[in-house]
Design an enzyme around this catalytic site. Sequence first.
Site, short mmCIF file in Angstrom:
data_model
loop_
_atom_site.label_atom_id
_atom_site.label_comp_id
_atom_site.label_asym_id
_atom_site.label_seq_id
_atom_site.Cartn_x
_atom_site.Cartn_y
_atom_site.Cartn_z
N MET A 1 46.72 40.32 56.65
CA MET A 1 45.82 39.89 57.70
C MET A 1 45.39 41.12 58.50
SD MET A 1 46.55 37.37 60.91
CE MET A 1 47.30 38.48 62.07
N PRO A 2 44.25 41.71 58.18
CA PRO A 2 43.77 42.85 58.96
C PRO A 2 43.41 42.46 60.38
CG PRO A 2 42.67 42.76 56.83
CD PRO A 2 43.42 41.48 57.00
N TYR A 3 43.78 43.32 61.30
CA TYR A 3 43.42 43.18 62.70
C TYR A 3 42.77 44.48 63.12
CZ TYR A 3 44.09 43.37 67.76
OH TYR A 3 43.88 43.53 69.10
N HIS A 40 40.58 39.68 61.53
CA HIS A 40 40.40 39.49 62.97
C HIS A 40 39.84 40.77 63.57
CE1 HIS A 40 42.78 35.75 63.05
NE2 HIS A 40 43.39 36.32 62.03
#
Length: 67
Positions: A1-3, A40
């Site tokens: 999940m890249p932020y 995100h």
Amino acid sequence: MPYVNIQITRGATREQKAELVKDTTDSLVRVLGKQPEHIHVVIQEIAEEDWGYAGLLTDEWKRQQSE
């Protein structure tokens, strides 16, 4: 999940922010093969007097550049 956290000084339009989010998302999809729904992106706008650059607060640095 890249932020991804993008910090900019205040003044960008809603359209500019939307373009940043889209381009950042597209890049992570293209380069890392991530799914868009897992990405995100947060944009934080910071007042120029709360940001330092070249040893000065950004508002002061800009003032000096315009002199």
